[in-house]
Scaffold this active site. Structure first.
Site, PDB file in Angstrom:
ATOM      1  N   ASP A   1       0.800  -1.230   0.000  1.00  0.00           N
ATOM      2  CA  ASP A   1       0.000   0.000   0.000  1.00  0.00           C
ATOM      3  C   ASP A   1       0.832   1.279   0.000  1.00  0.00           C
ATOM      4  O   ASP A   1       1.956   1.319   0.496  1.00  0.00           O
ATOM      5  CB  ASP A   1      -1.001   0.019   1.168  1.00  0.00           C
ATOM      6  CG  ASP A   1      -0.378  -0.324   2.521  1.00  0.00           C
ATOM      7  OD1 ASP A   1       0.665  -1.004   2.557  1.00  0.00           O
ATOM      8  OD2 ASP A   1      -0.950   0.084   3.544  1.00  0.00           O
TER       9      ASP A   1
ATOM     10  N   GLU B   1      -0.762  -2.509   5.043  1.00  0.00           N
ATOM     11  CA  GLU B   1       0.153  -2.523   6.193  1.00  0.00           C
ATOM     12  C   GLU B   1       0.036  -1.231   6.979  1.00  0.00           C
ATOM     13  O   GLU B   1       0.108  -1.237   8.201  1.00  0.00           O
ATOM     14  CB  GLU B   1       1.602  -2.722   5.716  1.00  0.00           C
ATOM     15  CG  GLU B   1       2.611  -2.884   6.848  1.00  0.00           C
ATOM     16  CD  GLU B   1       3.018  -1.574   7.508  1.00  0.00           C
ATOM     17  OE1 GLU B   1       3.298  -1.587   8.721  1.00  0.00           O
ATOM     18  OE2 GLU B   1       3.027  -0.533   6.823  1.00  0.00           O
ATOM     19  N   GLU B   2      -0.134  -0.120   6.266  1.00  0.00           N
ATOM     20  CA  GLU B   2      -0.109   1.188   6.939  1.00  0.00           C
ATOM     21  C   GLU B   2      -1.236   1.336   7.959  1.00  0.00           C
ATOM     22  O   GLU B   2      -1.124   2.102   8.900  1.00  0.00           O
ATOM     23  CB  GLU B   2      -0.198   2.317   5.905  1.00  0.00           C
ATOM     24  CG  GLU B   2       1.025   2.420   4.990  1.00  0.00           C
ATOM     25  CD  GLU B   2       2.276   2.908   5.702  1.00  0.00           C
ATOM     26  OE1 GLU B   2       2.173   3.326   6.874  1.00  0.00           O
ATOM     27  OE2 GLU B   2       3.359   2.858   5.089  1.00  0.00           O
TER      28      GLU B   2
ATOM     29  N   ARG C   1      18.166  -6.767  14.424  1.00  0.00           N
ATOM     30  CA  ARG C   1      18.596  -7.172  15.757  1.00  0.00           C
ATOM     31  C   ARG C   1      17.749  -8.362  16.207  1.00  0.00           C
ATOM     32  O   ARG C   1      16.601  -8.482  15.773  1.00  0.00           O
ATOM     33  CB  ARG C   1      18.475  -6.013  16.760  1.00  0.00           C
ATOM     34  CG  ARG C   1      17.041  -5.676  17.146  1.00  0.00           C
ATOM     35  CD  ARG C   1      16.939  -4.362  17.919  1.00  0.00           C
ATOM     36  NE  ARG C   1      17.764  -4.316  19.089  1.00  0.00           N
ATOM     37  CZ  ARG C   1      17.387  -4.724  20.303  1.00  0.00           C
ATOM     38  NH1 ARG C   1      16.176  -5.205  20.492  1.00  0.00           N
ATOM     39  NH2 ARG C   1      18.211  -4.639  21.331  1.00  0.00           N
TER      40      ARG C   1
HETATM   41 ZN    ZN Z   1       4.904   3.307   6.515  1.00  0.00          ZN
HETATM   42 ZN    ZN Z   2       6.196   0.777   5.441  1.00  0.00          ZN
END
Ligand code: ZN
Ligand code: ZN
Length: 422
Positions: free
Chosen positions: A78, A145-146, A185
């Protein structure tokens, strides 16, 4: 650095793909064109079983190549409601409709177009060289995802039953690090983020007669101040958390006591136990202040998005770091002293599917811009203002060597499980 047969020949088409994706960003859950481009590319590569429409606009490719581990590789798709000002010849002029119905500019301001491009490069090379590895690859192209919804929606759409169960989940994010460098990490690598809208109910009336009302403005003020004690008094000094009230709204006029007040909160944390504790404290305080005010109704919480802590499995991360070092060079892979404060929903796959996960960031910025920046502080602070960061209207990863390195990194990590690619 190892050579990767086929990569050089593939790069021109990956650059063209990247420019096309960059020029045509789509908002979260609206990745229709993008998903179509992804599915068509994947179908053009040998052997991929392609499923579209997973959790909305998600695309999943499965490539089976004999006995061996199953590796899940994930890219998000996205864009963001940002007006692009990079000045690139392939800059976006796209517009979209956000979930409140507003017409907004759209830009790949977080570099998810890079992620798609790199994953399609990796899938092409895996498909072209089946003699170099054994096992199964599940390529996940995730929407939204945002907003923190895409991974959840794909999982809720029967992901576990419909696709092979991974032995490891791998994902990467481009960021404001020197191009050619990867950072990660073991343990927490990105923060949790929890956002809420909170409605506080009072009983409105005349500003001259507060005794006949329950004033939600005073209630909201008490909540805001009392919330400041959560981190100060309930989180250990060596632990990190942030509670921010970013929005407060109530009332229309000075002599009217309103019926309700609304707050918007954002909470960040990097330890799942601390996160649970902070979220519980926030709810407890909001409810208790409402009771203390004599509110006629319990406060109402609405989630505006939730991202869990992204936790890297220690053993899998150590193996991945070895692979990344072989592919990118010993000096090119940094182990971060602390998590990155951004948030991701990638971790939901590993958690839901019972597999260890590893997430790393890779650089997309001209290394010359980092002259004088201490390598240790790359992820935390001290970036010169001319370095554009993710979500900025100026964020424009360089294509070279970013795309190539992103493909190399994904393959190196995948081959840690799938067998040696030389
Ligand atoms: Zn982002
Ligand atoms: Zn991103």
């Amino acid at each position: 650095m190892t050579t990767l047969p086929g990569l050089d020949a593939l790069l021109p088409s990956l650059r063209a793909l990247y420019e096309d994706l960059h020029a045509h960003p789509e908002l979260s859950h609206r990745e229709v064109r993008t998903a179509g481009v992804v599915a068509a590319r994947l179908r053009g590569q040998d052997g991929w079983e392609v499923t579209e429409g997973v959790g909305g606009t998600g695309v999943v490719g499965v490539l089976r190549n004999g006995e061996g581990p199953t590796v899940l590789l994930r890219a998000d798709m996205d864009g963001l409601p940002v007006l692009e000002s990079t000045g690139l010849p392939y800059a976006s002029v796209a517009r979209g409709t956000d979930r409140d119905g507003n017409d907004v500019p759209v830009m790949h301001a977080c570099g998810h177009d890079v992620h798609i491009t790199c994953l399609l490069g990796a899938t092409a090379l895996l498909a072209a060289a089946p003699d170099r590895w054994r096992g199964t690859v599940v390529a996940v192209f995730q929407p939204a995802e945002e907003t923190g919804e895409g991974a959840r929606d794909m999982l809720a759409d029967g992901f576990a039953e419909r696709f092979p169960t991974p032995d490891v989940c791998l994902g990467q994010h481009v960021g404001p690090f020197p191009a050619g460098v990867a950072v990660t990490r073991p343990g927490p690598v990105m923060a949790a983020s929890d956002s809420y809208r909170v409605r506080l109910f009072g009983r409105g009336g005349h500003g001259s007669a507060p005794e006949s009302t329950v004033d939600p403005v005073v209630l909201a003020a008490a909540v805001v101040l009392r919330l400041q004690t959560v981190v100060a008094r309930e989180v250990g000094a060596s632990q990190a958390a942030v509670v921010t009230v970013g929005s407060i709204h109530a009332g229309t006029k000075e002599n009217i006591i309103p019926d309700e007040a609304e707050l918007q909160l954002n909470i960040r944390s990097v330890d799942p136990v601390v996160r649970d504790r902070v979220l519980a404290a926030v709810r407890r305080i909001v409810r208790a202040e409402a009771v203390a005010s004599g509110a006629p109704k319990e406060p109402e919480f609405t989630s505006l998005g939730a991202f869990p802590v992204t936790v890297n499995d220690a053993e899998a991360t150590a193996a991945t770091i070895d692979g990344l070092r072989r592919a990118l060079g010993e000096e090119a892979v940094l182990v971060l002293p602390q998590p990155i404060n951004g948030s991701e929903d990638f971790g939901l796959f590993g958690t839901a599917l019972g597999a260890p996960s590893v997430f790393w960031h890779f650089g997309g910025t001209d290394p010359a811009a980092f002259a004088g920046v201490d390598r240790e502080s790359l992820a935390a602070r001290g970036l010169p203002p001319e370095i554009a960061v993710n979500h900025s209207p100026r964020y424009a990863p360089r294509q070279d060597p970013t795309i190539e390195q992103g493909v190399r990194a994904l393959l190196a990590a995948a081959h840690t499980w799938l067998g040696d690619a030389g």
